[in-house]
Design a protein around this motif. Structure first.
Motif, short mmCIF file in Angstrom:
data_model
loop_
_atom_site.label_atom_id
_atom_site.label_comp_id
_atom_site.label_asym_id
_atom_site.label_seq_id
_atom_site.Cartn_x
_atom_site.Cartn_y
_atom_site.Cartn_z
N PRO A 145 16.52 45.53 -3.26
CA PRO A 145 17.66 44.61 -3.30
C PRO A 145 18.27 44.44 -1.91
CG PRO A 145 17.75 46.12 -5.15
CD PRO A 145 16.64 46.60 -4.27
N GLY A 146 18.57 43.19 -1.57
CA GLY A 146 19.13 42.89 -0.26
C GLY A 146 18.10 42.43 0.75
N ASP A 147 16.80 42.63 0.45
CA ASP A 147 15.75 42.16 1.37
C ASP A 147 15.73 40.63 1.40
OD1 ASP A 147 15.04 44.72 1.92
OD2 ASP A 147 13.18 44.72 0.77
N ARG A 148 15.61 40.07 2.58
CA ARG A 148 15.50 38.61 2.73
C ARG A 148 14.06 38.29 3.13
NH1 ARG A 148 19.61 34.76 4.10
NH2 ARG A 148 18.68 32.74 4.64
N VAL A 149 13.37 37.49 2.33
CA VAL A 149 11.96 37.15 2.59
C VAL A 149 11.93 35.96 3.56
CG1 VAL A 149 9.76 36.50 1.59
CG2 VAL A 149 11.33 37.96 0.29
N LEU A 150 11.40 36.19 4.75
CA LEU A 150 11.36 35.17 5.79
C LEU A 150 10.12 34.29 5.69
CD1 LEU A 150 12.44 37.41 8.81
CD2 LEU A 150 13.91 36.01 7.33
N ALA A 151 9.01 34.85 5.24
CA ALA A 151 7.77 34.07 5.17
C ALA A 151 6.81 34.73 4.20
CB ALA A 151 7.13 33.94 6.55
#
Length: 452
Positions: A145-151
């Motif tokens: 939780p909280g991870d931002r997927v950039l690509a």
């Protein structure tokens, strides 16, 4: 406006824009190749308005707004006066005839680029691609939780919509993919998502849930909606309480409550439940109760349900400046075209269900209404995808479609003479049968989706 009328209206708008632009492509190139265009009609049936241009073309708006057509001077369709034979379509060199036929699908690709450019400049409201909850193979990959997927691979995912679509497509091939992730502490890491471990037979429309990803914006706020009488929370918690921690563990959403209550129950004894109530922070003592859930499975409960939650506000916007949007729109048009070609290949090979590949007018109308309700940028995005789809469908080598005519001309180049009338007639019958079959499948899928 009711859903039915709204869906019908936006379907007519979508078809009107896409088909008119498609036919304008044929019209524009035909005129540049010296072909006399007899009529350019928006819609079918009886003309409601008509006028003649200085170029000799009759322009019309017809009663049935489900497309349009361009009628050109052609000796195969009617008598042509001797002094106008050089203006007939069939008298033109083969490369010009191929250019006129190919211009329709190419016009749809150009339209898709323009629509995507407009969408990027206007700005499409969306949600950030931030993980709210990770289970199943998403948890195996180390997502938190909280991870931002950039690509995903080489595809940037600036919003959740891009991430969800890329995940759904990647899951069809059951191959591991690399996610570039920015963690909550600001560090950037790569996570390998083992999509080969996805269970067989899952619904292709629900692959993101099967992967175990729940986005942050779909988390349910940890607000008490009701308290059941006779349970541990009765008389202690109240409607509207926002739970912030259980047994010193922070709570950010309603989904966090059940596992924390289970841990507290297994530990035994009372624990402190921290809440916000009317602007005050309270610490309340509660002891979970063990009960039998559906199917006889034991579970620990407090006896609360969540408060109804409306649609969360958007926290991201996909927007670029007018100049930066040009190459981005080109890339996105190419990406959508490649994905559609790959999807057709998957359907033909049986790797993806035809039920979720071929859609009819009912599904398209409902989608048009839904996207229009989200705002102009979303509707432009939807129109762009439809325009690319129309271009690729028309390029299929099926007689009666543009791709079928191009196939005829390629055969003509090889045998150095036009196909005979009999061969053309047989091709027309085959093409009509194939189109009828596709339409029947599309309507069947529409009805199936409505029933389900």
């Amino acid at each position: 406006m009711s859903d039915f009328l709204g869906s019908l209206w936006w379907l007519l708008v979508a078809l009107g824009v896409l088909v008119t632009f498609h036919e304008f492509g044929h019209f524009w190139v035909a005129r540049r190749c010296g072909v006399k265009v007899l009529r350019f009609s928006v819609g079918f049936g009886t003309p409601l308005w008509r006028w003649h241009g200085k170029d000799g073309t009759e322009y019309a708006v017809a009663a049935i707004p489900l497309g349009g057509y361009v009628r050109m001077l052609d000796e195969r369709e009617g008598e042509v006066r001797p002094h106008e034979r050089h203006l007939a379509f069939n008298s033109k060199p083969i490369w010009q005839r191929m250019a006129v036929v190919a211009a329709g699908p190419l016009a749809n690709l150009v339209l898709a680029f323009l629509l995507l450019w407009g969408m990027l400049v206007i700005g499409r409201p969306d949600y950030a691609p931030v993980v709210g909850q990770a289970t199943a193979i998403a948890a195996q990959a180390g997502l938190q939780p909280g991870d931002r997927v950039l690509a995903l691979g080489d595809r940037a995912t600036p919003t959740w919509s891009e991430l969800a679509m890329a995940l759904a497509v990647a899951a069809l091939d059951r191959q591991p993919v690399a996610l570039q992730v920015r963690r909550a502490d600001g560090s950037t890491v790569t996570r390998d998502l083992p999509l080969q471990h996805l269970p067989q037979g899952i619904d292709e429309l629900r692959t993101v849930a099967a992967i175990g990803l729940l986005p942050r914006h779909l988390l349910i706020p940890a607000v008490v909606g009701s308290v059941r009488q006779g349970t541990p929370a009765w008389g202690v918690l109240a409607d509207g309480d926002r739970i912030t921690a259980i047994d010193a563990h922070p709570v950010s959403s309603f989904e966090d409550i059940a596992p924390l209550v289970a841990k507290l129950g297994e530990r035994g004894g009372p624990g402190m439940v921290e809440v916000e109530r009317d602007g005050e922070r309270l610490a309340l003592e509660l002891t979970p109760q063990r009960t039998q859930a559906g199917g006889g499975i034991p579970q620990w409960i407090l006896g609360i349900t969540n408060a109804p939650a409306g649609a969360p506000p958007h926290d991201a916007v996909l927007r670029l400046g007018p100049v930066a949007a040009v190459p981005a729109a080109v890339r996105e048009t190419g990406y959508q075209a490649r994905q559609l070609v790959d999807m057709v290949a998957r359907a033909v090979s049986g790797r993806v269900s035809v039920e979720n590949t071929v859609s009819g007018p009912i599904t398209i109308a409902r989608a048009a209404n839904d996207f229009a309700a989200r705002g102009p940028a979303w509707f432009l995005n939807f129109l762009a995808l439809l325009s690319v789809s129309l271009a690729l469908i028309n390029l299929l080598p099926i007689p009666v479609l543009d791709g079928g005519h191009l196939l005829y001309y390629l055969i003509e180049l090889v045998i150095r003479r036009p196909l005979g009338e009999r061969a053309l007639a047989v091709g027309q019958y085959i093409g009509l049968a194939m189109i009828a079959g596709l339409m029947g499948l599309a309507f069947y899928n529409d009805i199936l989706h409505l029933v389900s």
